[in-house]
Design an enzyme around this catalytic site. Structure first.
Site, mmCIF file in Angstrom:
data_model
loop_
_atom_site.group_PDB
_atom_site.id
_atom_site.type_symbol
_atom_site.label_atom_id
_atom_site.label_comp_id
_atom_site.label_asym_id
_atom_site.label_seq_id
_atom_site.Cartn_x
_atom_site.Cartn_y
_atom_site.Cartn_z
ATOM 1 N N ASP A 112 -4.376 3.838 -2.571
ATOM 2 C CA ASP A 112 -5.581 4.273 -1.845
ATOM 3 C C ASP A 112 -6.004 5.657 -2.316
ATOM 4 O O ASP A 112 -5.247 6.619 -2.203
ATOM 5 C CB ASP A 112 -5.295 4.324 -0.344
ATOM 6 C CG ASP A 112 -5.195 2.942 0.267
ATOM 7 O OD1 ASP A 112 -6.117 2.137 0.052
ATOM 8 O OD2 ASP A 112 -4.194 2.664 0.957
ATOM 9 N N ASP B 196 -7.361 -5.804 4.207
ATOM 10 C CA ASP B 196 -6.654 -4.520 4.108
ATOM 11 C C ASP B 196 -6.698 -3.766 5.430
ATOM 12 O O ASP B 196 -7.768 -3.419 5.916
ATOM 13 C CB ASP B 196 -7.316 -3.680 3.001
ATOM 14 C CG ASP B 196 -6.595 -2.368 2.735
ATOM 15 O OD1 ASP B 196 -5.491 -2.154 3.287
ATOM 16 O OD2 ASP B 196 -7.151 -1.551 1.979
ATOM 17 N N GLY B 197 -5.509 -3.514 5.983
ATOM 18 C CA GLY B 197 -5.396 -2.654 7.166
ATOM 19 C C GLY B 197 -4.875 -3.393 8.389
ATOM 20 O O GLY B 197 -5.430 -4.406 8.798
ATOM 21 N N GLY B 198 -3.781 -2.895 8.928
ATOM 22 C CA GLY B 198 -3.256 -3.457 10.175
ATOM 23 C C GLY B 198 -2.642 -4.846 10.037
ATOM 24 O O GLY B 198 -2.480 -5.550 11.034
ATOM 25 N N MET C 56 -11.821 4.736 -2.191
ATOM 26 C CA MET C 56 -12.606 5.085 -0.992
ATOM 27 C C MET C 56 -13.316 6.393 -1.309
ATOM 28 O O MET C 56 -13.010 7.458 -0.755
ATOM 29 C CB MET C 56 -11.665 5.202 0.217
ATOM 30 C CG MET C 56 -11.187 3.835 0.694
ATOM 31 S SD MET C 56 -9.983 3.927 2.002
ATOM 32 C CE MET C 56 -8.508 4.020 1.016
ATOM 33 N N HIS D 180 -0.818 -1.305 -4.275
ATOM 34 C CA HIS D 180 -2.170 -0.911 -3.855
ATOM 35 C C HIS D 180 -2.176 0.608 -3.663
ATOM 36 O O HIS D 180 -1.364 1.147 -2.923
ATOM 37 C CB HIS D 180 -2.460 -1.646 -2.538
ATOM 38 C CG HIS D 180 -3.790 -1.395 -1.923
ATOM 39 N ND1 HIS D 180 -4.879 -2.239 -2.101
ATOM 40 C CD2 HIS D 180 -4.218 -0.433 -1.077
ATOM 41 C CE1 HIS D 180 -5.900 -1.801 -1.403
ATOM 42 N NE2 HIS D 180 -5.544 -0.695 -0.771
ATOM 43 N N GLY E 122 -1.854 2.700 9.510
ATOM 44 C CA GLY E 122 -1.242 2.540 10.827
ATOM 45 C C GLY E 122 -2.217 2.288 11.961
ATOM 46 O O GLY E 122 -1.918 2.546 13.124
ATOM 47 N N MET F 128 -12.072 -4.887 4.814
ATOM 48 C CA MET F 128 -11.274 -3.900 5.554
ATOM 49 C C MET F 128 -11.157 -4.354 7.008
ATOM 50 O O MET F 128 -12.161 -4.649 7.652
ATOM 51 C CB MET F 128 -11.953 -2.528 5.528
ATOM 52 C CG MET F 128 -12.038 -1.842 4.189
ATOM 53 S SD MET F 128 -10.462 -1.277 3.540
ATOM 54 C CE MET F 128 -9.835 -0.236 4.838
ATOM 55 N N GLY G 112 -9.507 5.017 5.607
ATOM 56 C CA GLY G 112 -9.146 6.430 5.648
ATOM 57 C C GLY G 112 -7.816 6.728 6.304
ATOM 58 O O GLY G 112 -7.261 7.797 6.097
ATOM 59 N N PHE G 113 -7.295 5.823 7.092
ATOM 60 C CA PHE G 113 -6.044 6.104 7.798
ATOM 61 C C PHE G 113 -5.167 4.865 7.793
ATOM 62 O O PHE G 113 -5.665 3.752 7.955
ATOM 63 C CB PHE G 113 -6.309 6.463 9.265
ATOM 64 C CG PHE G 113 -7.405 7.457 9.459
ATOM 65 C CD1 PHE G 113 -7.127 8.820 9.450
ATOM 66 C CD2 PHE G 113 -8.712 7.042 9.633
ATOM 67 C CE1 PHE G 113 -8.146 9.738 9.615
ATOM 68 C CE2 PHE G 113 -9.743 7.956 9.798
ATOM 69 C CZ PHE G 113 -9.459 9.315 9.790
ATOM 70 N N HIS H 81 -7.748 1.336 -4.833
ATOM 71 C CA HIS H 81 -8.790 1.221 -3.803
ATOM 72 C C HIS H 81 -9.538 2.546 -3.730
ATOM 73 O O HIS H 81 -9.036 3.524 -3.189
ATOM 74 C CB HIS H 81 -8.112 0.876 -2.464
ATOM 75 C CG HIS H 81 -9.050 0.649 -1.334
ATOM 76 N ND1 HIS H 81 -8.623 0.366 -0.060
ATOM 77 C CD2 HIS H 81 -10.402 0.653 -1.273
ATOM 78 C CE1 HIS H 81 -9.662 0.207 0.731
ATOM 79 N NE2 HIS H 81 -10.760 0.386 0.024
ATOM 80 N N MET I 251 -8.783 8.696 -1.807
ATOM 81 C CA MET I 251 -9.781 9.201 -0.848
ATOM 82 C C MET I 251 -10.335 10.530 -1.345
ATOM 83 O O MET I 251 -9.583 11.365 -1.851
ATOM 84 C CB MET I 251 -9.120 9.415 0.519
ATOM 85 C CG MET I 251 -8.432 8.182 1.055
ATOM 86 S SD MET I 251 -7.817 8.466 2.717
ATOM 87 C CE MET I 251 -6.724 7.035 2.880
ATOM 88 N N SER J 247 0.831 -1.210 0.000
ATOM 89 C CA SER J 247 0.000 0.000 0.000
ATOM 90 C C SER J 247 0.863 1.257 0.000
ATOM 91 O O SER J 247 1.543 1.574 0.968
ATOM 92 C CB SER J 247 -0.921 -0.002 1.225
ATOM 93 O OG SER J 247 -1.630 1.215 1.265
HETATM 94 C C1 DX5 Z 1 -6.677 2.226 4.885
HETATM 95 C C2 DX5 Z 1 -6.062 1.805 3.581
HETATM 96 C C3 DX5 Z 1 -4.971 0.768 3.708
HETATM 97 C C4 DX5 Z 1 -3.799 1.243 4.526
HETATM 98 C C5 DX5 Z 1 -2.968 0.074 4.978
HETATM 99 O O1 DX5 Z 1 -7.671 3.183 4.638
HETATM 100 O O2 DX5 Z 1 -7.043 1.250 2.740
HETATM 101 O O3 DX5 Z 1 -4.564 0.321 2.427
HETATM 102 O O4 DX5 Z 1 -2.995 2.133 3.842
HETATM 103 O O5 DX5 Z 1 -1.941 0.554 5.769
HETATM 104 P P1 DX5 Z 1 -1.356 -0.322 6.976
HETATM 105 O O6 DX5 Z 1 -0.922 -1.637 6.390
HETATM 106 O O7 DX5 Z 1 -0.208 0.496 7.457
HETATM 107 O O8 DX5 Z 1 -2.452 -0.502 7.992
HETATM 108 ZN ZN ZN Z 2 -6.530 0.259 0.871
#
Ligand code: DX5
Ligand code: ZN
Length: 225
Positions: free
Chosen positions: A36, A176-178, A69, A34, A146, A138, A143-144, A67, A38, A9
């Site tokens: 993102d 996706d995420g964390g 969003m 990937h 980390g 997700m 949106g964020f 992606h 927004m 990402s």
């Molecule tokens: C969140 C994004 C993710 C994010 C993943 O809104 O869709 O793709 O950037 O970042 P990490 O892997 O750091 O959680």
């Molecule tokens: Zn994403």
């Protein structure tokens, strides 16, 4: 045994050094990039757009997954496909007719994924799963980057995987995420065959070592499908 696919990402990369960061991802042998996007409506912030997709397209042959969003993804699909996307990920929760959007995207020759937020029931995607190329769950609120992994998402992945296998469907399941070297194993066990990883790939100096560790942890539980 097939291993889990890793999508890097870009949100977590240093975008001031785009070429260098894309090269690092390539050298780390990720399977796709990937991106993102927004819109400040579907999620509170703005991030990335067609320009960055176009720029990354010129830098690599890796598949680009975008992606979205954003609200009304059907209105912007063509622009992202023309910019070089190989897969467009649209949200079930966005303002649009998801079935129609999936058709529009696939009719333009692009792959299409349906994404769901952590609070959305996976059963709501069932009418679309015959058609889509990927289901993206997700595991953080969109949106964020980390954020910590929401473990309850794994149950939805199990349900999706069971539905896929029972109905002999082919769609990929991505999370996706964390995702970290600690959470990647449970993702694979639950039935995902792809994970999206931002910070853990781009933050360390050695991205190749980071992906190596992620793959090793995924392989410990035996990735599949
Ligand atoms: C969140 C994004 C993710 C994010 C993943 O809104 O869709 O793709 O950037 O970042 P990490 O892997 O750091 O959680
Ligand atoms: Zn994403």
């Amino acid at each position: 045994m097939r291993t889990v696919r890793l999508a890097a990402s870009l949100l977590a990369a240093n975008l001031g050094q785009l070429e260098h960061e894309v090269k690092r991802a390539e050298e780390a042998q990720v399977d796709s990039i990937h991106i993102d996007v927004m819109d400040g409506h579907f999620v509170p912030y703005f991030a990335l757009g067609t320009d960055i997709v176009q720029a990354v397209r010129k830098l690599t042959r890796l598949p680009l997954e975008v992606h979205l969003m954003i609200q009304q993804p059907d209105r912007y699909a063509r622009a992202f496909i023309e910019a070089g996307a190989d897969l467009l990920i649209v949200h079930l929760e966005a303002y649009h007719d998801p079935k129609r959007t999936v058709s529009i995207i696939q009719d333009m020759g692009c792959r299409c994924a349906i994404a769901i937020n952590p609070m959305t029931l996976v059963e709501n995607t069932f009418p679309l799963l015959k058609k889509v190329d990927q289901l993206l769950c997700m595991s953080v609120n969109p949106g964020f980057m980390g954020q910590p992994f929401i473990i309850e998402v794994l149950e939805k992945v199990r349900v999706a995987r069971a539905y896929r296998d029972k109905n002999h469907l082919q769609f990929d399941i991505s999370i996706d995420g964390g995702v970290t070297d600690e959470t990647v194993g449970p993702c694979v066990t639950a039935g995902a065959n792809q994970v999206v990883v931002g910070g853990p790939i781009f933050t360390p100096k050695d991205a190749a070592q980071a992906t190596h560790l992620l793959r090793a942890r995924a392989n410990e539980v035996g990735a599949g499908g």
